[in-house]
Design an enzyme around this catalytic site. Structure first.
Site, short mmCIF file in Angstrom:
data_model
loop_
_atom_site.label_atom_id
_atom_site.label_comp_id
_atom_site.label_asym_id
_atom_site.label_seq_id
_atom_site.Cartn_x
_atom_site.Cartn_y
_atom_site.Cartn_z
N CYS A 1 44.88 37.44 40.22
CA CYS A 1 43.76 37.83 38.81
C CYS A 1 43.36 36.37 38.34
CB CYS A 1 44.03 38.49 38.28
SG CYS A 1 43.37 39.01 36.86
N HIS B 1 43.68 47.59 41.62
CA HIS B 1 44.05 46.81 40.97
C HIS B 1 42.78 46.52 39.26
CE1 HIS B 1 44.60 41.84 39.86
NE2 HIS B 1 43.54 42.14 38.82
N GLU B 2 41.31 46.54 39.74
CA GLU B 2 40.26 46.39 38.27
C GLU B 2 40.04 47.84 37.37
OE1 GLU B 2 39.01 44.31 38.00
OE2 GLU B 2 39.10 42.57 39.81
N HIS C 1 42.84 47.06 34.91
CA HIS C 1 42.11 46.36 34.17
C HIS C 1 41.01 47.35 32.86
CE1 HIS C 1 42.59 42.35 35.12
NE2 HIS C 1 42.43 41.92 36.18
#
Length: 162
Positions: free
Chosen positions: A92, A134-135, A138
């Site tokens: 990341c 993954h995003e 966030h």
């Protein structure tokens, strides 16, 4: 276009959830353009708006080797996920030098909007599916470190202070 500052772990702003985008236009298109430039500058394959301190549900991804296939996801939502999983070694840009194998669905269906506000659906598989998940983490205020054990977090903190 501009290269935006990227928040670094353990910045508490990375733990805040993003808000859905409701206004489309020049400002959003400029943000997307700046996020793409920032992602390419850092040689990353994905970036979310919260990582550049913008609390909007905006994600950019590009897995191509020549930065030729940008994907923009506004207000992305996983509508279905395959039951089969794989472990993907993830890094990341907000946590430089830290890599962790994360168990992710190998195939997901995404519902999202493009930068002009048009809705679309897509199926992502493999690395693309992992990157999008993954995003989206966030966007929900989660970082790679939230998947780490206490020991892994401690090791990172020690190595980051060297």
């Amino acid at each position: 276009m501009a290269i935006l500052g990227v928040l670094r772990y353990p910045d508490p702003r990375l733990s805040k959830s993003a808000h859905p985008v409701e206004v489309f236009g020049h400002a959003l298109e400029e943000l997307v353009s700046d996020m793409l430039e920032t992602m390419y500058h850092h040689q990353a394959i994905g970036l979310s708006a919260p990582q550049v301190n913008v609390k909007k549900q905006v994600v950019v991804v590009d897995l191509s080797e020549n930065q030729s296939s940008p994907l923009v996801l506004i207000n992305p939502m996983v509508s279905s996920a395959a039951p089969d999983h794989s472990h993907f070694e993830e890094g990341c840009v907000s946590i430089p030098g830290f890599y962790l194998p994360i168990r992710r669905s190998r195939s997901i269906q995404i519902e999202a909007l493009d930068a002009q506000g048009h809705s679309f659906s897509m199926i992502a598989e493999g690395w693309l599916a992992a990157c999008i998940q993954h995003e989206i983490d966030h966007l929900n205020g989660q970082t790679l470190m939230d998947h780490a054990t206490m020991k892994q977090r401690s090791q990172y903190r020690r190595s980051a202070h060297r």
